[in-house]
Design an enzyme around this catalytic site. Structure first.
Site, PDB file in Angstrom:
ATOM      1  N   SER A 185       0.982  -1.244  -0.426  1.00  0.00           N
ATOM      2  CA  SER A 185      -0.247  -0.219  -0.135  1.00  0.00           C
ATOM      3  C   SER A 185       0.758   1.302  -0.053  1.00  0.00           C
ATOM      4  CB  SER A 185      -0.893  -0.314   0.835  1.00  0.00           C
ATOM      5  OG  SER A 185      -1.914   1.142   1.815  1.00  0.00           O
ATOM      6  N   TYR A 244      -1.633  -1.190  10.653  1.00  0.00           N
ATOM      7  CA  TYR A 244      -1.417  -1.641   8.967  1.00  0.00           C
ATOM      8  C   TYR A 244      -0.247  -0.870   8.585  1.00  0.00           C
ATOM      9  CZ  TYR A 244      -3.895  -1.280   4.591  1.00  0.00           C
ATOM     10  OH  TYR A 244      -3.789  -1.477   3.004  1.00  0.00           O
TER      11      TYR A 244
HETATM   12  N1  NAP Z   1      -8.724  -0.736  -0.717  1.00  0.00           N
HETATM   13  C1  NAP Z   1      -7.666  -0.142  -0.664  1.00  0.00           C
HETATM   14  O1  NAP Z   1      -7.899   1.388  -1.089  1.00  0.00           O
HETATM   15  C2  NAP Z   1      -6.783  -0.461  -0.705  1.00  0.00           C
HETATM   16  C3  NAP Z   1      -5.006   0.350  -0.767  1.00  0.00           C
HETATM   17  C4  NAP Z   1      -4.315  -0.331  -1.088  1.00  0.00           C
HETATM   18  C5  NAP Z   1      -3.776  -1.243  -0.530  1.00  0.00           C
HETATM   19  N2  NAP Z   1      -4.624  -2.276  -0.465  1.00  0.00           N
HETATM   20  C6  NAP Z   1      -4.751  -3.623  -0.023  1.00  0.00           C
HETATM   21  O2  NAP Z   1      -5.314  -4.210  -1.283  1.00  0.00           O
HETATM   22  C7  NAP Z   1      -5.541  -6.079  -0.737  1.00  0.00           C
HETATM   23  C8  NAP Z   1      -7.230  -6.114  -1.256  1.00  0.00           C
HETATM   24  O3  NAP Z   1      -8.135  -5.598  -0.600  1.00  0.00           O
HETATM   25  P1  NAP Z   1      -9.615  -4.794  -1.825  1.00  0.00           P
HETATM   26  O4  NAP Z   1      -9.625  -3.851  -1.004  1.00  0.00           O
HETATM   27  O5  NAP Z   1      -9.070  -5.945  -2.380  1.00  0.00           O
HETATM   28  O6  NAP Z   1     -10.414  -5.613  -0.068  1.00  0.00           O
HETATM   29  P2  NAP Z   1     -11.556  -6.250   0.107  1.00  0.00           P
HETATM   30  O7  NAP Z   1     -12.158  -5.941  -1.310  1.00  0.00           O
HETATM   31  O8  NAP Z   1     -12.612  -5.479   1.004  1.00  0.00           O
HETATM   32  O9  NAP Z   1     -11.215  -7.465  -0.819  1.00  0.00           O
HETATM   33  C9  NAP Z   1     -11.064  -8.960   0.089  1.00  0.00           C
HETATM   34  C10 NAP Z   1     -10.143  -9.998  -0.390  1.00  0.00           C
HETATM   35  O10 NAP Z   1      -9.313 -10.734   0.272  1.00  0.00           O
HETATM   36  C11 NAP Z   1     -10.633 -11.593   1.383  1.00  0.00           C
HETATM   37  N3  NAP Z   1      -9.759 -11.559   2.952  1.00  0.00           N
HETATM   38  C12 NAP Z   1      -9.564 -11.733   3.889  1.00  0.00           C
HETATM   39  N4  NAP Z   1      -9.401 -12.134   5.134  1.00  0.00           N
HETATM   40  C13 NAP Z   1      -9.197 -13.156   4.440  1.00  0.00           C
HETATM   41  C14 NAP Z   1      -8.523 -14.095   5.537  1.00  0.00           C
HETATM   42  N5  NAP Z   1      -8.274 -14.256   6.698  1.00  0.00           N
HETATM   43  N6  NAP Z   1      -7.660 -15.202   4.603  1.00  0.00           N
HETATM   44  C15 NAP Z   1      -8.738 -15.307   3.381  1.00  0.00           C
HETATM   45  N7  NAP Z   1      -8.657 -14.451   2.906  1.00  0.00           N
HETATM   46  C16 NAP Z   1      -8.972 -13.366   3.554  1.00  0.00           C
HETATM   47  C17 NAP Z   1     -11.682 -10.803   1.050  1.00  0.00           C
HETATM   48  O11 NAP Z   1     -12.663 -12.870   0.708  1.00  0.00           O
HETATM   49  P3  NAP Z   1     -13.325 -13.654   2.223  1.00  0.00           P
HETATM   50  O12 NAP Z   1     -13.781 -11.960   3.249  1.00  0.00           O
HETATM   51  O13 NAP Z   1     -14.477 -14.512   2.145  1.00  0.00           O
HETATM   52  O14 NAP Z   1     -12.643 -14.087   3.505  1.00  0.00           O
HETATM   53  C18 NAP Z   1     -11.177 -10.920  -0.177  1.00  0.00           C
HETATM   54  O15 NAP Z   1     -12.068 -11.686  -1.402  1.00  0.00           O
HETATM   55  C19 NAP Z   1      -5.125  -5.378   0.685  1.00  0.00           C
HETATM   56  O16 NAP Z   1      -4.083  -5.848   1.325  1.00  0.00           O
HETATM   57  C20 NAP Z   1      -5.777  -4.159   1.701  1.00  0.00           C
HETATM   58  O17 NAP Z   1      -4.716  -4.075   2.137  1.00  0.00           O
HETATM   59  C21 NAP Z   1      -5.753  -1.716  -0.927  1.00  0.00           C
END
Ligand code: NAP
Length: 258
Positions: free
Chosen positions: A139, A152
C-alpha cells in the site's frame, strides 16, 4: 503446451477478484483463495466459463497456521505455478490501545506471516522452472506511519521491504518480485472497515486500473515497487523526501482533528 498457473489470495472481491479476472484473460489457470466458500465457488465458476481456464477454489482463513500450512502444501505440489499474488488483507481504524487485540494479531498474521510462508513454498517451484512472479499487495501506507492506523502501516511496510530484499536475492533467477502499492481503490475494503466515503471522486482508483498497471510493470520487468496512478507516484515521491519527524507532526494533527 500446458498453461501457466496463478494463485491469488483474497480473490473474491476488490483487487484480488480483478487480478483473477485479468490473469484469466491472459489464459492463466487459477487457484483462488478466500474464506467465504460460496462466494469463492461462484467466482471460480464464473471465470472458468467466461475465459475457458481451469479454476480451483481453495477456502482458507490465512490468519490461521493450519490453513496457511494446507495452502503452502498445495503450492509445493503445483509444478506449473508461475504467479503468486499475496493480496488478502483488511484495515481497521483507531488507536492501538483501544483496538481488539485479536483483530490486530490477525492483521499481522494475514499481511506478514502468511505471505512470507506462501513465498517460501512457491520459490522452490519457480526457481526450478526459472520463471515466475510474486506480487505482494502492499500500500501507499507502507511509506508512512499514521496515528489511528499504526499496525496497518507497519504490516504494509514489512511487505514492501520484504519484496525489495527478495527482489535483490532473486536477481538473475528469472523470478520477479513486485510490491504493489495502491492508494485509495474502490473495493469492499473501506466498507468492511465501516468507513464513510468522504473522499472526492478523483482520489480513487478502480481495481481494474490498479491491476492493469501491476501486470504491465511485470511485463516490463519492473520496477519492484509499483505504485499505480500518477498522483500516487507523486505523493510517494514527496513522502520519501519528507523528514520522518514532519510526517509524525502531520499525522498527529490530522488524527487529533478526526
Ligand atoms: N482498497 C484500497 O483502498 C487499498 C489500498 C491499498 C492497499 N490495499 C490492499 O489491497 C489488498 C486487497 O484489498 P481490497 O481493497 O481488494 O479488499 P476487499 O475488497 O475487502 O477484498 C478482500 C479480500 O480478501 C479476502 N480475505 C480477507 N480476510 C481474509 C483471510 N483471513 N483469509 C483469506 N482471505 C481473506 C476477502 O474474502 P473473505 O472475506 O471471503 O475471506 C476478499 O476476497 C489488501 O491487502 C489491502 O490492504 C487496498
Amino acid at each position: 503446451m500446458s498453461r501457466g498457473l496463478a494463485l491469488v489470495t483474497g480473490a473474491t472481491a476488490g483487487i484480488g477478484r480483478e487480478f483473477a479476472e485479468q490473469l484469466a484473460t491472459r489464459g492463466y489457470d487459477l487457484i483462488l483463495v478466500a474464506r467465504d466458500q460460496n462466494r469463492l465457488a461462484h467466482v471460480a465458476a464464473t471465470l472458468a466459463s467466461a475465459y475457458g481456464v481451469a479454476t480451483e477454489g481453495f477456502p482458507a482463513d490465512l490468519t490461521t497456521d493450519d490453513d496457511v500450512t494446507r495452502l503452502a502444501e498445495r503450492i509445493g505440489a503445483s509444478a506449473r505455478l508461475t504467479i503468486l499474488v499475496n493480496n488478502a488483507g483488511f484495515g481497521t481504524r483507531g488507536r492501538l490501545a483501544g483496538a481488539d487485540p485479536e483483530k490486530q494479531v490477525a492483521m499481522v498474521r494475514l499481511h506478514t506471516l502468511a505471505p512470507m510462508r506462501l513465498i517460501q513454498a512457491a520459490l522452490p517451484v519457480m526457481l526450478r522452472s526459472r520463471t515466475g512472479a510474486i506480487v505482494n499487495v502492499s500500500s501507499v501506507a507502507s511509506f508512512i506511519y499514521s496515528a489511528g492506523n499504526a499496525n496497518y502501516c507497519a504490516t504494509k511496510a514489512y511487505l514492501t521491504t520484504l519484496s525489495e530484499g527478495l527482489a535483490a536475492e532473486l536477481a538473475g533467477t528469472g523470478v520477479q518480485v513486485q510490491a504493489l502499492c495502491p492508494g485509495f481503490t474502490r473495493t469492499e475494503f473501506h466498507q468492511r472497515m465501516g468507513l464513510a466515503d468522504r473522499l472526492p471522486r478523483f482520489a480513487w482508483m478502480s481495481p481494474g486500473a490498479v491491476v492493469g498497471y501491476s501486470l504491465r510493470c511485470l511485463d516490463r520487468g519492473g520496477p519492484t515497487v509499483c505504485v499505480p496512478g500518477l498522483g500516487f507516484r507523486v505523493l510517494v515521491a514527496i513522502i520519501r523526501l519528507t523528514p520522518r519527524r514532519l510526517l509524525g507532526w502531520v499525522t498527529r494533527r490530522r488524527y487529533d482533528r478526526v
